[in-house]
Design a protein around this motif. Structure first.
Motif, mmCIF file in Angstrom:
data_model
loop_
_atom_site.group_PDB
_atom_site.id
_atom_site.type_symbol
_atom_site.label_atom_id
_atom_site.label_comp_id
_atom_site.label_asym_id
_atom_site.label_seq_id
_atom_site.Cartn_x
_atom_site.Cartn_y
_atom_site.Cartn_z
ATOM 1 N N PHE A 6 0.828 -1.202 0.000
ATOM 2 C CA PHE A 6 0.000 0.000 0.000
ATOM 3 C C PHE A 6 0.863 1.253 0.000
ATOM 4 C CE2 PHE A 6 -2.012 3.393 2.508
ATOM 5 C CZ PHE A 6 -3.065 3.691 1.658
ATOM 6 N N LEU A 7 1.904 1.286 0.840
ATOM 7 C CA LEU A 7 2.767 2.460 0.928
ATOM 8 C C LEU A 7 3.587 2.677 -0.336
ATOM 9 C CD1 LEU A 7 3.975 2.188 4.632
ATOM 10 C CD2 LEU A 7 2.221 3.692 3.702
ATOM 11 N N GLN A 8 3.858 1.607 -1.085
ATOM 12 C CA GLN A 8 4.599 1.737 -2.342
ATOM 13 C C GLN A 8 3.703 2.221 -3.486
ATOM 14 O OE1 GLN A 8 6.484 -2.008 -3.085
ATOM 15 N NE2 GLN A 8 7.979 -1.735 -1.445
ATOM 16 N N PHE A 14 6.403 7.749 -4.979
ATOM 17 C CA PHE A 14 7.004 9.088 -4.941
ATOM 18 C C PHE A 14 6.007 10.144 -5.393
ATOM 19 C CE2 PHE A 14 9.223 12.554 -7.096
ATOM 20 C CZ PHE A 14 9.967 13.055 -6.041
ATOM 21 N N TYR A 15 5.337 9.890 -6.508
ATOM 22 C CA TYR A 15 4.390 10.859 -7.052
ATOM 23 C C TYR A 15 3.155 10.996 -6.167
ATOM 24 C CZ TYR A 15 7.380 10.031 -11.042
ATOM 25 O OH TYR A 15 8.465 9.904 -11.855
ATOM 26 N N VAL A 16 2.665 9.888 -5.674
ATOM 27 C CA VAL A 16 1.455 9.913 -4.846
ATOM 28 C C VAL A 16 1.722 10.623 -3.532
ATOM 29 C CG1 VAL A 16 -0.197 8.477 -3.594
ATOM 30 C CG2 VAL A 16 0.490 7.849 -5.910
ATOM 31 N N TRP A 17 2.786 10.228 -2.822
ATOM 32 C CA TRP A 17 3.057 10.825 -1.523
ATOM 33 C C TRP A 17 3.503 12.278 -1.641
ATOM 34 C CZ3 TRP A 17 0.508 8.687 2.017
ATOM 35 C CH2 TRP A 17 0.322 7.311 2.043
ATOM 36 N N THR A 18 4.193 12.610 -2.730
ATOM 37 C CA THR A 18 4.554 14.012 -2.960
ATOM 38 C C THR A 18 3.303 14.851 -3.179
ATOM 39 O OG1 THR A 18 6.657 13.342 -3.934
ATOM 40 C CG2 THR A 18 5.920 15.563 -4.382
ATOM 41 N N SER A 19 2.365 14.335 -3.955
ATOM 42 C CA SER A 19 1.136 15.096 -4.193
ATOM 43 C C SER A 19 0.320 15.227 -2.912
ATOM 44 C CB SER A 19 0.297 14.454 -5.298
ATOM 45 O OG SER A 19 -0.153 13.188 -4.915
ATOM 46 N N TYR A 20 0.291 14.184 -2.090
ATOM 47 C CA TYR A 20 -0.389 14.297 -0.794
ATOM 48 C C TYR A 20 0.290 15.351 0.080
ATOM 49 C CZ TYR A 20 -3.203 10.029 -1.404
ATOM 50 O OH TYR A 20 -4.103 9.097 -1.825
ATOM 51 N N GLY A 21 1.599 15.365 0.089
ATOM 52 C CA GLY A 21 2.335 16.337 0.895
ATOM 53 C C GLY A 21 2.099 17.766 0.438
ATOM 54 N N ILE A 22 2.155 17.982 -0.873
ATOM 55 C CA ILE A 22 1.922 19.326 -1.409
ATOM 56 C C ILE A 22 0.493 19.775 -1.124
ATOM 57 C CG2 ILE A 22 1.723 20.641 -3.549
ATOM 58 C CD1 ILE A 22 4.136 18.996 -4.577
ATOM 59 N N THR A 23 -0.453 18.876 -1.306
ATOM 60 C CA THR A 23 -1.858 19.211 -1.035
ATOM 61 C C THR A 23 -2.064 19.574 0.428
ATOM 62 O OG1 THR A 23 -2.591 17.746 -2.804
ATOM 63 C CG2 THR A 23 -4.221 18.346 -1.130
ATOM 64 N N THR A 24 -1.470 18.812 1.325
ATOM 65 C CA THR A 24 -1.588 19.106 2.751
ATOM 66 C C THR A 24 -0.956 20.453 3.084
ATOM 67 O OG1 THR A 24 -1.563 16.749 3.257
ATOM 68 C CG2 THR A 24 -1.043 18.247 5.065
ATOM 69 N N ALA A 25 0.207 20.735 2.506
ATOM 70 C CA ALA A 25 0.879 22.014 2.757
ATOM 71 C C ALA A 25 0.027 23.185 2.273
ATOM 72 C CB ALA A 25 2.246 22.028 2.082
#
Length: 54
Positions: A6-8, A14-25
């Motif tokens: 799931f985490l992979q 990389f793209y998924v978690w980066t987009s989640y991070g940017i969205t949260t920020a």
């Protein structure tokens, strides 16, 4: 389905978690920026009012 899989995100982690991070920020910025701006505006108005009373 394992947690590691799931985490992979099927190789797109990389793209998924980066987009989640940017969205949260961005959401946090949209939440806190107006609060900070309001405090600054109130301080400026108070200073102008003190100067006008002198």
């Amino acid at each position: 389905m394992s947690l590691e899989y799931f985490l992979q995100m099927g190789g797109y982690a990389f793209y998924v978690w980066t987009s989640y991070g940017i969205t949260t920020a961005v959401l946090l910025w949209n939440l806190f920026a107006p609060i900070v701006q309001r405090k600054q505006l109130l301080r400026q108005m108070a200073l102008k009012q003190k100067r006008a009373q002198r």
